[in-house]
Motif scaffolding. Structure first.
Motif, PDB file in Angstrom:
ATOM      1  N   ALA A  10       0.820  -1.290  -0.001  1.00 53.89           N
ATOM      2  CA  ALA A  10       0.028   0.098  -0.181  1.00 53.89           C
ATOM      3  C   ALA A  10       1.098   1.091   0.027  1.00 53.89           C
ATOM      4  N   ILE A  11       1.872   1.221   0.874  1.00 52.48           N
ATOM      5  CA  ILE A  11       2.768   2.316   0.853  1.00 52.48           C
ATOM      6  C   ILE A  11       3.446   2.617  -0.610  1.00 52.48           C
ATOM      7  N   ARG A  12       3.829   1.469  -1.337  1.00 49.21           N
ATOM      8  CA  ARG A  12       4.626   1.655  -2.358  1.00 49.21           C
ATOM      9  C   ARG A  12       3.671   2.244  -3.480  1.00 49.21           C
ATOM     10  N   ALA A  13       2.436   1.719  -3.555  1.00 50.43           N
ATOM     11  CA  ALA A  13       1.401   2.156  -4.507  1.00 50.43           C
ATOM     12  C   ALA A  13       1.075   3.807  -4.008  1.00 50.43           C
ATOM     13  N   LEU A  14       1.358   4.199  -3.040  1.00 46.55           N
ATOM     14  CA  LEU A  14       0.826   5.395  -2.584  1.00 46.55           C
ATOM     15  C   LEU A  14       2.099   6.239  -3.307  1.00 46.55           C
ATOM     16  N   ILE A  15       3.309   5.769  -2.976  1.00 41.03           N
ATOM     17  CA  ILE A  15       4.525   6.553  -3.716  1.00 41.03           C
ATOM     18  C   ILE A  15       4.334   6.583  -5.238  1.00 41.03           C
ATOM     19  N   VAL A  16       4.078   5.600  -5.792  1.00 40.23           N
ATOM     20  CA  VAL A  16       3.876   5.385  -7.416  1.00 40.23           C
ATOM     21  C   VAL A  16       2.773   6.585  -7.666  1.00 40.23           C
ATOM     22  N   ILE A  17       1.700   6.637  -7.001  1.00 43.50           N
ATOM     23  CA  ILE A  17       0.861   7.450  -7.305  1.00 43.50           C
ATOM     24  C   ILE A  17       1.065   9.134  -7.286  1.00 43.50           C
ATOM     25  N   ALA A  18       1.752   9.131  -6.152  1.00 46.47           N
ATOM     26  CA  ALA A  18       2.072  10.668  -5.549  1.00 46.47           C
ATOM     27  C   ALA A  18       3.191  11.053  -6.637  1.00 46.47           C
ATOM     28  N   ALA A  19       4.022  10.163  -7.140  1.00 43.80           N
ATOM     29  CA  ALA A  19       5.202  10.454  -8.073  1.00 43.80           C
ATOM     30  C   ALA A  19       4.734  10.859  -9.416  1.00 43.80           C
ATOM     31  N   ILE A  20       3.514  10.043  -9.622  1.00 41.95           N
ATOM     32  CA  ILE A  20       2.900  10.410 -10.787  1.00 41.95           C
ATOM     33  C   ILE A  20       2.248  11.690 -11.045  1.00 41.95           C
ATOM     34  N   GLY A  21       1.700  12.080  -9.958  1.00 40.01           N
ATOM     35  CA  GLY A  21       1.041  13.443  -9.637  1.00 40.01           C
ATOM     36  C   GLY A  21       2.013  14.494  -9.708  1.00 40.01           C
ATOM     37  N   VAL A  22       3.221  14.239  -8.964  1.00 38.96           N
ATOM     38  CA  VAL A  22       4.258  15.403  -9.109  1.00 38.96           C
ATOM     39  C   VAL A  22       4.733  15.602 -10.517  1.00 38.96           C
ATOM     40  N   GLY A  23       4.927  14.561 -11.183  1.00 38.78           N
ATOM     41  CA  GLY A  23       5.464  14.527 -12.615  1.00 38.78           C
ATOM     42  C   GLY A  23       4.284  15.451 -13.576  1.00 38.78           C
ATOM     43  N   VAL A  24       3.145  14.964 -13.228  1.00 40.82           N
ATOM     44  CA  VAL A  24       1.941  15.837 -13.970  1.00 40.82           C
ATOM     45  C   VAL A  24       1.826  17.392 -13.727  1.00 40.82           C
ATOM     46  N   VAL A  25       2.019  17.601 -12.427  1.00 42.06           N
ATOM     47  CA  VAL A  25       1.940  18.906 -11.927  1.00 42.06           C
ATOM     48  C   VAL A  25       3.355  19.793 -12.513  1.00 42.06           C
ATOM     49  N   VAL A  26       4.342  19.104 -12.193  1.00 43.13           N
ATOM     50  CA  VAL A  26       5.433  19.926 -12.511  1.00 43.13           C
ATOM     51  C   VAL A  26       5.534  20.174 -14.235  1.00 43.13           C
ATOM     52  N   ASN A  27       4.919  18.616 -14.965  1.00 43.35           N
ATOM     53  CA  ASN A  27       4.986  19.148 -16.365  1.00 43.35           C
ATOM     54  C   ASN A  27       3.652  20.317 -16.945  1.00 43.35           C
ATOM     55  N   THR A  28       2.854  20.362 -16.031  1.00 45.22           N
ATOM     56  CA  THR A  28       1.892  21.349 -16.058  1.00 45.22           C
ATOM     57  C   THR A  28       2.377  22.622 -16.359  1.00 45.22           C
ATOM     58  N   SER A  29       3.045  22.946 -15.420  1.00 43.14           N
ATOM     59  CA  SER A  29       3.430  24.107 -15.169  1.00 43.14           C
ATOM     60  C   SER A  29       5.096  24.512 -15.956  1.00 43.14           C
ATOM     61  N   LEU A  30       5.774  23.623 -16.049  1.00 41.44           N
ATOM     62  CA  LEU A  30       7.094  24.010 -16.578  1.00 41.44           C
ATOM     63  C   LEU A  30       7.443  22.998 -17.988  1.00 41.44           C
ATOM     64  N   GLY A  31       6.324  22.206 -18.251  1.00 46.29           N
ATOM     65  CA  GLY A  31       6.418  21.351 -19.500  1.00 46.29           C
ATOM     66  C   GLY A  31       6.751  22.173 -20.969  1.00 46.29           C
ATOM     67  N   GLU A  32       5.949  23.349 -20.998  1.00 43.35           N
ATOM     68  CA  GLU A  32       6.109  23.931 -22.146  1.00 43.35           C
ATOM     69  C   GLU A  32       7.355  24.649 -22.412  1.00 43.35           C
ATOM     70  N   GLN A  33       7.968  25.124 -21.225  1.00 42.96           N
ATOM     71  CA  GLN A  33       9.571  25.643 -21.209  1.00 42.96           C
ATOM     72  C   GLN A  33      10.411  24.590 -21.743  1.00 42.96           C
ATOM     73  N   ALA A  34      10.155  23.344 -20.982  1.00 45.22           N
ATOM     74  CA  ALA A  34      11.083  22.444 -21.374  1.00 45.22           C
ATOM     75  C   ALA A  34      11.106  21.857 -22.753  1.00 45.22           C
ATOM     76  N   SER A  35       9.915  21.883 -23.303  1.00 45.24           N
ATOM     77  CA  SER A  35       9.777  21.673 -24.753  1.00 45.24           C
ATOM     78  C   SER A  35      10.000  22.551 -25.665  1.00 45.24           C
ATOM     79  N   ASP A  36      10.272  23.771 -25.196  1.00 44.94           N
ATOM     80  CA  ASP A  36      10.793  24.607 -25.986  1.00 44.94           C
ATOM     81  C   ASP A  36      12.348  24.798 -26.315  1.00 44.94           C
ATOM     82  N   ARG A  37      12.964  24.003 -25.120  1.00 42.52           N
ATOM     83  CA  ARG A  37      14.509  23.882 -25.488  1.00 42.52           C
ATOM     84  C   ARG A  37      14.592  22.414 -26.317  1.00 42.52           C
ATOM     85  N   LEU A  38      13.700  21.666 -25.929  1.00 45.00           N
ATOM     86  CA  LEU A  38      14.080  20.320 -26.689  1.00 45.00           C
ATOM     87  C   LEU A  38      13.988  20.431 -28.125  1.00 45.00           C
TER      88      LEU A  38
END
Length: 638
Positions: A10-38
């Motif tokens: 259960a703890i590992r599942a929560l970590i996976v869900i939290a990590a995906i959530g962090v990835g989505v949030v960061v990509n939402t706010s900074l993903g466009e800037q990262a794509s600009d560089r790529l």
């Protein structure tokens, strides 16, 4: 699966869900800037794009009569048409206000040259306060369900906040009056109302339509056809593919208007001419992925995107979510004891994803750039945090656990050094055991009240256990009237035998203070015997899910206990094994040929009379003075 296993999953599942959530949030706010560089900016610039600039607006002068300005615009359009240009776009038309208001503007718009070749943006500051809020637009444009009579829709670049990545490609108008959009609605074409809506091409697409004679058809919120070219859209807007050959006015053919008459004819042939101001003092530069640009170069990049078909558009979200989930699930099962292993894997996953994102971006697909790398790093970070929290909890548990047996400083050392885990799991150690047992306690306890027995034992345990603690001993057990301590576990001790014997002597030195304390509460004095023995034991935490304790196990413990049974009151019995480690036992009497139950052959003992053999004021506890015969008789009684 037990409760611990389910909790761990259960703890590992929560970590996976939290990590995906962090990835989505960061990509939402900074993903466009990262794509600009790529996204690679190594995109060819179409030679048909030409820019005509005004050196400075002051060249016209504020006192210039309106018809002279109108003549200037007509002359640009006329010369462009005569020299073979296909389209002219007046980017800064709104900023070049006419001093006579609508009269001068109408004079420009009505000219035949402009009507046949030019496009003026929708945004027109000089006309924004006209009747009914209408925004006048250029006439003479095809009319069908996919077009209107207007010339095009511009972009309010000067009012835009943030980085510009898209421009309007098509817009909808529900009502047109005299070539003006009266109202617009959100872009959503449906078959039921399609004929009731006019679709207005954007400024860049209208110029391309004029320049290529390619009709604009099949407009939806997600794509529009320009001839045989399908332009991908995002809710009616087109994403620009920026070129490092169009990120400066030095990159394109720039012709100052004052030199327009001297330009060779071939420069205008089949060209798309963009007329604008590039002077930073007279136009607002806007932020783009390639840096601040004047609006004219934003349109130049947009037109170049369509002409060269350098299209880019966001991919669906599911590849990023799937990649983040796979990365997180993989990394959550990587052992974290060596921190650099999961960290290296996370970095590897992130770099691999960015390389894939770069390749796809060059091919025109923008996947979620940061979702997977951030999710991978977040998984490792959260796993490490979980491990650290668990380690802190374990250290706290070990500290509390060992604090029952050893001094607080030793318990802290065990918890922080990492030895506590080893000690808890089990190990073989060379130790010396110390058993201290009261003499004559059974008949004494029979005649005391139970609460008085408990009080007597508490004082006895407190006094002697504290001495064992001070001597760096581990007090493992209070059994009846016996104290069991060990030296050399859980912290190994090279001189454990010497420490145990010193502790035994100190216990007898404290006897007078102990009995005085007992006398203060009207309890009888005590006497005791101590046995000291050395050997190898298995030390570990043992027990059940209900109760666990630190313990030492083996014959050394049993034999140590039997040596204590040999000791009369006031006496320390040191085994031959402990004596061998001590070398010299001052004040001891050696006794040879003693048989001890559970051992082979006979042994030598060292007897030390460290305390009185008769308890003052308690004659019922006294025993005969020990002799060799007494000792042998006691041995056989075992």
């Amino acid at each position: 699966m037990n409760g611990y296993g389910r909790k761990n999953i259960a703890i590992r599942a929560l970590i996976v869900i939290a990590a995906i959530g962090v990835g989505v949030v960061v990509n939402t706010s900074l993903g466009e800037q990262a794509s600009d560089r790529l996204i690679s900016k190594d995109v060819a610039a179409d030679p048909r794009i030409v820019v005509v600039t005004f050196d400075k607006l002051g060249d016209f002068g504020t006192g210039v009569v309106p018809h002279l300005r109108a003549t200037f615009y007509r002359d640009i359009a006329l010369q462009a048409r005569q020299n073979g240009a296909r389209a002219v776009g007046f980017v800064d038309f709104d900023s070049l206000s006419f001093s006579d208001g609508e009269g001068g503007r109408s004079n420009v718009v009505a000219s035949d040259a402009i009507q046949s070749i030019a496009v003026i943006p929708l945004i027109d500051a000089s006309s924004s306060s006209s009747d009914h809020g209408k925004i006048p637009l250029l006439r003479s444009y095809r009319v069908d369900p996919l077009a209107s009579e207007v010339a095009g829709v511009g972009v309010p670049l000067n009012a835009h906040s943030g980085v510009i990545r898209t421009i309007p490609a098509v817009a909808r108008a529900t009502t047109l009056e005299d070539g003006a959009i009266v109202s617009t609605v959100d872009f959503e074409l449906k078959a039921a109302n399609r004929n009731a809506v006019k679709v207005v091409p954007g400024f860049a697409l209208r110029l391309i339509e004029l320049a290529t004679s390619a009709p604009i058809t099949s407009a939806t919120a997600h794509s529009v056809d320009v001839g045989q070219t399908k332009v991908p859209l995002e809710e009616g807007s087109m994403r620009i593919r920026w070129s490092n050959r169009l990120d400066s006015t030095a990159d394109v053919p720039v012709i100052p208007h004052s030199l327009l008459a001297t330009v060779p004819v071939e420069v205008f042939h089949d060209a798309i001419i963009l007329v604008a101001t590039v002077d930073p003092a007279n136009t607002t530069y806007v932020d783009t992925p390639v840096g601040p640009l004047p609006p004219v170069l934003v349109y130049a990049n947009a037109i170049n995107t369509v002409l060269g078909q350098h299209f880019v558009q966001p991919a669906p979200k599911w590849p990023g979510l799937l990649g983040a989930a796979l990365a997180a699930v993989m990394l959550i099962f990587v052992p974290t004891k060596r921190w650099w292993v999961p960290t290296a894997l996370a970095v590897g996953v992130g770099v691999a994803w960015l390389l894939v994102a770069r390749q796809l971006a060059d091919g025109g697909r923008l996947i979620a750039t940061l979702t997977v790398p951030v999710a991978a790093i977040a998984t490792v970070a959260l796993s490490a945090a979980r491990t650290q929290v668990a380690a802190l909890a374990e250290r706290r548990h070990l500290r509390l656990l060992f604090a029952q047996y050893v001094p607080a400083s030793v318990a802290n050392q065990l918890a922080t050094s990492g030895r506590g885990q080893t000690a808890s799991e089990g190990e073989r150690l060379a130790v010396t055991t110390l058993f201290c047992d009261l003499r004559g306690f059974t008949p004494l306890s029979a005649r005391l009240e139970p609460t008085r027995v408990r009080q007597l034992l508490d004082i006895y345990y407190e006094e002697l256990a504290s001495i064992a603690f001070q001597a760096n001993g581990t007090v493992l057990q209070f059994t009846g009237d016996e104290i069991f301590a060990v030296f050399g576990a859980p912290v190994p001790m090279p001189d454990h035998a010497s420490a145990a014997l010193s502790c035994a002597r100190l216990m007898f030195e404290a006897q007078a203070h102990l009995n005085a304390t007992l006398a203060d509460v009207e309890l009888p004095g005590l006497n005791y015997g101590i046995g000291v023995h050395s050997g190898v034991v298995v030390a570990a935490h043992v027990g059940s899910s209900i109760h666990r304790q630190y313990s030492v196990i083996g014959d050394t413990v049993n034999i140590g206990s039997r040596h204590c049974s040999l000791a009369r009151e006031g006496q320390i019995v040191v085994s031959d094994a402990a004596g061998a480690l001590l070398g010299d036992v001052p004040g001891a009497t050696r006794v040879d040929g003693v048989a001890i139950k559970g051992t082979d052959g006979t042994h030598s003992l060292w007897l030390i009379q460290a305390g009185p053999n008769v308890t003052s004021g308690s004659p019922e506890l006294s025993l005969p003075l020990n002799t060799e015969v007494d000792v042998l008789e006691t041995v056989w009684s075992l």
